[in-house]
Every structure is written in structure tokens, then in C-alpha cells.
Design an enzyme around this catalytic site. Sequence first.
Site, PDB file in Angstrom:
ATOM      1  N   THR A  67      -1.445   5.841   1.597  1.00  8.73           N
ATOM      2  CA  THR A  67      -2.717   5.082   1.577  1.00  8.73           C
ATOM      3  C   THR A  67      -2.851   4.358   2.906  1.00  8.73           C
ATOM      4  OG1 THR A  67      -2.542   4.730  -0.804  1.00  8.73           O
ATOM      5  CG2 THR A  67      -4.008   3.255   0.392  1.00  8.73           C
ATOM      6  N   LEU A 117       0.895  -1.166   0.000  1.00  4.07           N
ATOM      7  CA  LEU A 117       0.000   0.000   0.000  1.00  4.07           C
ATOM      8  C   LEU A 117       0.925   1.205   0.000  1.00  4.07           C
ATOM      9  CD1 LEU A 117      -2.857  -0.502   2.643  1.00  4.07           C
ATOM     10  CD2 LEU A 117      -3.079  -0.477   0.161  1.00  4.07           C
ATOM     11  N   ASP A 118       0.539   2.243  -0.717  1.00  7.95           N
ATOM     12  CA  ASP A 118       1.393   3.437  -0.751  1.00  7.95           C
ATOM     13  C   ASP A 118       1.572   4.033   0.643  1.00  7.95           C
ATOM     14  OD1 ASP A 118       1.326   3.262  -3.495  1.00  7.95           O
ATOM     15  OD2 ASP A 118      -0.312   4.712  -3.686  1.00  7.95           O
ATOM     16  N   TYR A 119       2.621   4.795   0.774  1.00  7.38           N
ATOM     17  CA  TYR A 119       2.916   5.530   2.017  1.00  7.38           C
ATOM     18  C   TYR A 119       1.703   6.350   2.455  1.00  7.38           C
ATOM     19  CZ  TYR A 119       5.641   8.819   4.903  1.00  7.38           C
ATOM     20  OH  TYR A 119       6.133   9.579   5.924  1.00  7.38           O
TER      21      TYR A 119
END
Length: 242
Positions: free
Chosen positions: A113, A109-111
Site C-alpha cells: 500500500t 500501511l501494508d508493504y
Amino acid sequence: MEEQNLMRLQKYIALSGVASRRKAEEMIQEGRVKVNHQVIQTLGEKINIETDLVEVDETIIHVEQRKVYIMINKPVRFVSTASDQFNRPTVLDLVKNDFNERLYPVGRLDYDTEGLLLLTNDGDLTYKITHPKHVIKKVYVANVKGIPTRTKLDEFRKGLEIDDYITSPADIEVIKIIKGGCELKVTIHEGRNRQVRKMCEKIGHPVTKLKRVAIGDIVLDDLSGGNWRHLTNEEISYLKNI
Ligand code: URA
């Protein structure tokens, strides 16, 4: 990170089933235990359970690794990789005191998100879930600027050209109107880099907040940010049977 793999020698011997912890201490003091071919007679030595070779009475011992499957609600500003080149906090920092086992995030998961992330030490399962040939739906709630028209929603569903690929069929629904935009429920079956953000941007509605709420039948429900829980037996068998 490394810390997670360290264990006291007597505990390791006890977990291997060779002897109780007390008896293991005696064995160490009697010079019957070797670590990496060296006799260790002092108590309290720590070994690396992944890399050190332990022998008791000239026989190699092993500790069967317990399989752990957990879900965590990743907060924003945590990376989902096991380590980070910029030394930012990682999701493993949120669980490291609870496990001796080394856990690995399943996918990313993105930083920026938040939401559902699975962690396990079961490499076979990680491989299976992250392999592109297993198409597992992932559901996100995205806050975006503005409100997409029906035409834009249809474009999103059919497939969009992003970077050098066309996204596969996806689902999108407006859940509610919020200040300056709306909340969308987005379901995709791929997991390319920043895909949901790029797709929303492509139809002209940039994401202001993104949260993953489900991976297949595994749902985040009311687990609050930064918290984790063990998966249930049903959830584990569901993932194994995908
Ligand atoms: N799509 C994104 O844009 N970001 C994520 O973290 C996951 C999916």
C-alpha cells in the site's frame, strides 16, 4: 537504525546548553566529561543519545529532545515498521539522513500500500492516534477489479463480516471507471490488518492498488511518492486535540 541515535560528544554537550562546541572540546580534553562514568578525553567519540549517561563536572546533562512531526508518501515495497525481519527497505530509510532523532511510524500501511503515513518521536501522540478508542477516519483510494453494484456498495457501508468481526459503518463511492474496473474512495474508522483489501474482496471486487490519502483532516495532497514534509503547526494542533 542505530546510527540515528549516535552523536558526537561535543555536539551533545553543546546541544545541552552547557557550553559551545569549541568550549565542549576543551572540557573533554581537560578530562571534565564522563560517559557512563568513564572519563573520555579523545575528541570525536560518538555517544548513543538514548542510552548513554553523560556528565560534565560531575553533573548529568540532558538534551531536550526536539519533537518532530512529519508526513511521508510511502511508496509500495517499503515496510512501515521500524525494522523488518526480511531486511526489506523501511520508511525510515527514506528520512534517516535528515534527522538525528529516532522517528516512529504512527500506525501501519501494508508493504503493497502507498500513501500517507505520519512519523514522529512524540510517543504520546502516537499512542493517542493509534488507540482504538480514538476513532479517526482514514481515507483511501482503491483501484478494484469490476464495478460494485449499488447493493454491494450498501453492504460495504453497513458492515461486513470479515475474519471474526463485523466492520463498523464505512463509506464508499465510485470515483471513476478505469480499465478492467474502477477507482473507489473508501473511508473507514478502524485500522485492522488489511481491512480495506479484505472489505473489497468480501464484496467481490479485489483491490489492485491501494493508496491512503487522508488521516482525519491531514491530507496527502500533491506530496509525491517517497517524499516527506514537516506537518504545519495547524496540523500538529489538530492531531493533539483529537
Ligand atoms: N487497509 C489495507 O488493506 N491496507 C492498508 O495498508 C491499510 C488499510
